[in-house]
Design an enzyme around this catalytic site. Structure first.
Site, PDB file in Angstrom:
ATOM      1  N   GLU A 134      38.435 -15.802  11.958  1.00 23.15           N
ATOM      2  CA  GLU A 134      39.835 -16.105  11.674  1.00 23.15           C
ATOM      3  C   GLU A 134      40.564 -16.318  12.990  1.00 23.15           C
ATOM      4  OE1 GLU A 134      44.107 -15.149  11.381  1.00 23.15           O
ATOM      5  OE2 GLU A 134      42.586 -13.853  12.296  1.00 23.15           O
ATOM      6  N   SER A 135      41.464 -17.290  13.021  1.00 30.02           N
ATOM      7  CA  SER A 135      42.282 -17.575  14.192  1.00 30.02           C
ATOM      8  C   SER A 135      41.397 -17.872  15.409  1.00 30.02           C
ATOM      9  CB  SER A 135      43.243 -16.418  14.450  1.00 30.02           C
ATOM     10  OG  SER A 135      44.236 -16.785  15.377  1.00 30.02           O
ATOM     11  N   ALA A 136      41.439 -17.042  16.444  1.00 29.41           N
ATOM     12  CA  ALA A 136      40.601 -17.276  17.612  1.00 29.41           C
ATOM     13  C   ALA A 136      39.122 -17.234  17.251  1.00 29.41           C
ATOM     14  CB  ALA A 136      40.910 -16.247  18.692  1.00 29.41           C
ATOM     15  N   HIS A 171      50.259 -16.418   9.186  1.00 31.95           N
ATOM     16  CA  HIS A 171      48.978 -16.431   9.888  1.00 31.95           C
ATOM     17  C   HIS A 171      48.342 -15.039   9.861  1.00 31.95           C
ATOM     18  CE1 HIS A 171      46.133 -18.016  12.842  1.00 31.95           C
ATOM     19  NE2 HIS A 171      46.297 -16.926  13.565  1.00 31.95           N
TER      20      HIS A 171
END
Length: 609
Positions: A252-254, A471
């Site tokens: 997720e994300s990074a 987010h």
């Protein structure tokens, strides 16, 4: 090709194939915890969870401590340890604080509320007291049936956490939330998957780039750490019943942004060591100016560490305290809404911006299936609080793109695409909305579009719209554990306590676990749950402006929609921006130049490659 072979040989040395005599030792009748014998150490399971019939092995070293001469170097093989390891030692990697999250809500001022709000930003709270450079560890969650019969071959999930490339850890929230605990995932699978979560170097330790790093060190060291963990799975996961040919990378994300970059490593010529993936909100900035901005960031860091003009040798000899202070100050220097480091073009592992590798066909194609996901309001919490005027918006754009791009007119084109609030052509009523749209398109949502276009025909697309749609909120159903009671947190509960959220989470979780098991999210989805799973088709053709057949996970359950947030008209624009700044700087790999029409480009697009 020579670089690819050298890397393969290096990783093979790091994680040797397990010789006979290694593996699990377990006597269930004795009531003891099982032990896992590896070539370099023996690890005893840290605990047994009767709720899911699961054994957890904590803090297994997959590489040597990256300290001293191993700072900004490829992960090295762990040293031999003769005593049985109980998994009690395993720091997370050095963290840096985030600047300017905008999220507010009930209980935000309390310690739990602050932790929850930072989590909802996809950025785990940094536990500085438990952070160290000696952090390359992984955890394994194994069904008891596999411990008792490791000859089984179960699919494997390899988790890479988010945190803007400066925060995070494989078990950052272990004392507050079931993150990133694999228990709920194994429960949902019925004991039919193995879950692995691993650390990787963060901030300046893992993501410094620029020409000095290219010649003397290792740009994108965090990606090499992640690959070392994936190589460990290839070498040893069969000892606990895992199938190394059925590895699914989740992030997720990074973490998702990292997976996206593994698929373009060495121009897509390197096997990423996984065959399936789930990428939730893949996020990263445009970091491409190898001789300019990236090198300047490296030089700034050396100055902060007291090593100005002395290069990497001085940094490798510096004290841990000095580097930690410099790492924190480096991120503080940048404007809100941006981060000093992350995956960056280096002319080798990441040859150029990933979007251009996908556009030019230089990505790894032997992938079975992907889930590509974004939330409905990706950028809300990242919008800088100090951008309130058109002039400040222009300043923000100029801080992201190098002077040569501005002089060529790139910044003006971007500002025209996101016109000023008071202009007759603007769709924005506030500078906040204007800036949010720019950040969402350039750093989050279009990454899903680029992947969807590249892997059209094998991808399932998802939009997570459960209120508030920020987010990171999709992590809550991803790691849902029905045996963890969070209601005691009351108003500070770090998830939307909407009626039936637990049941919704189980259906959501069933989709992604089914994908790990079979490559199809529908195979084991909960059709009889409330809300029920519905048939999730593969994403529609990439030739259209709007992607169709996208699963929407919303407050009222699941539906199939067209995705208005990943349009080709918007994402194609940002592809051209990426091509323009790369070609203007002369950073395009020969033979893989993506043309741009938004500004004139004179000269050799590969002159500085």
């Amino acid at each position: 090709m020579k670089q690819t072979l050298a890397l393969a040989l290096s990783l093979a040395a790091l994680c040797r194939t397990a010789p006979a005599g290694l593996g699990l030792s377990f006597d269930k009748r004795a009531g003891s915890l099982p032990t896992l014998k590896l070539p370099y150490a023996t690890y005893q399971a840290a605990n047994y969870n009767p709720d899911g019939d699961i054994y957890t092995f904590k803090n297994i070293r997959f590489a040597a401590p990256p300290v001293g001469d191993l700072r900004w170097a490829k992960p090295a093989a762990p040293e031999t340890e003769t005593e049985v390891q109980d998994g009690s030692y395993g720091p997370i990697c050095i963290q840096a604080p985030l600047k300017g999250p905008q999220l507010t809500g009930p209980g935000a001022s309390s310690p739990v509320g602050e932790a929850a709000n930072q989590f909802l930003a996809g950025i785990p709270v940094p536990y500085f007291a438990n952070a160290s450079e000696d952090c390359l560890f992984l955890d394994i969650y194994v069904p008891a049936a596999a411990v008792e019969n490791p000859s089984v071959k179960l699919p494997v999930v390899s988790w890479f956490y988010g945190g803007a490339y400066i925060f995070g850890g494989k078990d950052s929230f272990g004392d507050i939330l079931p993150l990133y605990d694999g228990t709920g995932i194994l429960q949902e699978s019925g004991g039919n998957v193995i879950f692995v979560a691993s650390n990787y170097r963060l901030g300046a330790y893992g993501w410094l780039a620029g020409t000095t790093m290219e010649s003397d060190g290792l740009p994108n060291a965090g990606l090499y750490d992640q690959r070392a963990a994936l190589q460990w799975i290839q070498s040893y996961i069969s000892l606990v019943g895992g199938d190394p040919t059925q590895v699914s990378a989740w992030g997720e994300s990074a973490g998702a942004g990292s997976i996206l970059h593994h698929l373009v490593s060495f121009g897509g010529s390197q096997d990423p060591l996984f065959s399936k993936a789930v990428m939730q909100s893949p996020a990263f900035q445009f970091l491409f100016d190898r001789k300019g901005g990236l090198e300047q960031t490296f030089q700034n860091f050396t100055t902060l560490a007291g090593c100005a003009g002395q290069g990497l040798a001085c940094l490798r000899a510096a004290s841990a305290e000095t580097l930690q202070s410099a790492n924190t100050k480096l991120n503080e220097q940048g404007p809100e809404g941006t981060f000093a480091v992350g995956p960056a073009a280096d002319g080798s592992l990441i040859r150029q911006l990933a979007v251009l590798e996908y556009a030019s066909g230089n990505f790894y194609k032997d992938i079975d299936s992907l889930i590509l996901s974004h939330v409905s309001d990706e950028a809300f919490i990242f919008v800088p609080s100090d951008v309130t005027t058109d002039a400040q918006f222009s300043t923000f754009v100029s801080e992201v793109f190098p002077p040569y791009g501005q002089s060529a007119g790139v910044n003006a084109v971007i500002e025209a695409r996101y016109p000023p609030v008071m202009s007759g052509s603007s769709n924005y009523t506030t500078e906040f909305d204007r800036t949010k749209a720019l950040l969402a398109d350039s750093s989050f949502q279009c990454n899903v579009r680029y992947l969807s276009d590249a892997y059209n025909g094998i991808n399932y697309n998802l939009q997570y719209s459960v209120t508030p749609g920020f987010h990171g909120t999709d992590l809550l159903p991803t790691f849902y554990d029905l045996n963890v009671d969070l209601t005691a947190l009351g108003d500070n509960a770090p998830f939307p306590l909407i009626p039936g959220f637990g049941s919704f989470a189980q259906t959501y979780q069933s989709y992604i676990v089914s994908h790990a098991r079979s490559g199809d999210p529908n195979t084991y989805a909960k059709l009889l749950n409330i809300p029920p799973a519905i048939n999730w088709p593969k994403a529609g053709s990439s030739n259209a402006d709007v992607l169709t057949n996208v699963l929407n996970a919303g407050d009222l359950g699941f539906s199939v929609i067209s995705d208005s947030e990943t349009t080709e008209s918007v994402c194609g624009f940002w592809r051209e921006v990426a091509a323009a700044v790369t070609n203007l700087g002369g950073y395009a790999p020969p033979g893989s130049v993506v043309t741009s029409t938004i500004v004139p480009v004179a000269g050799d697009s590969s002159a500085n490659y």
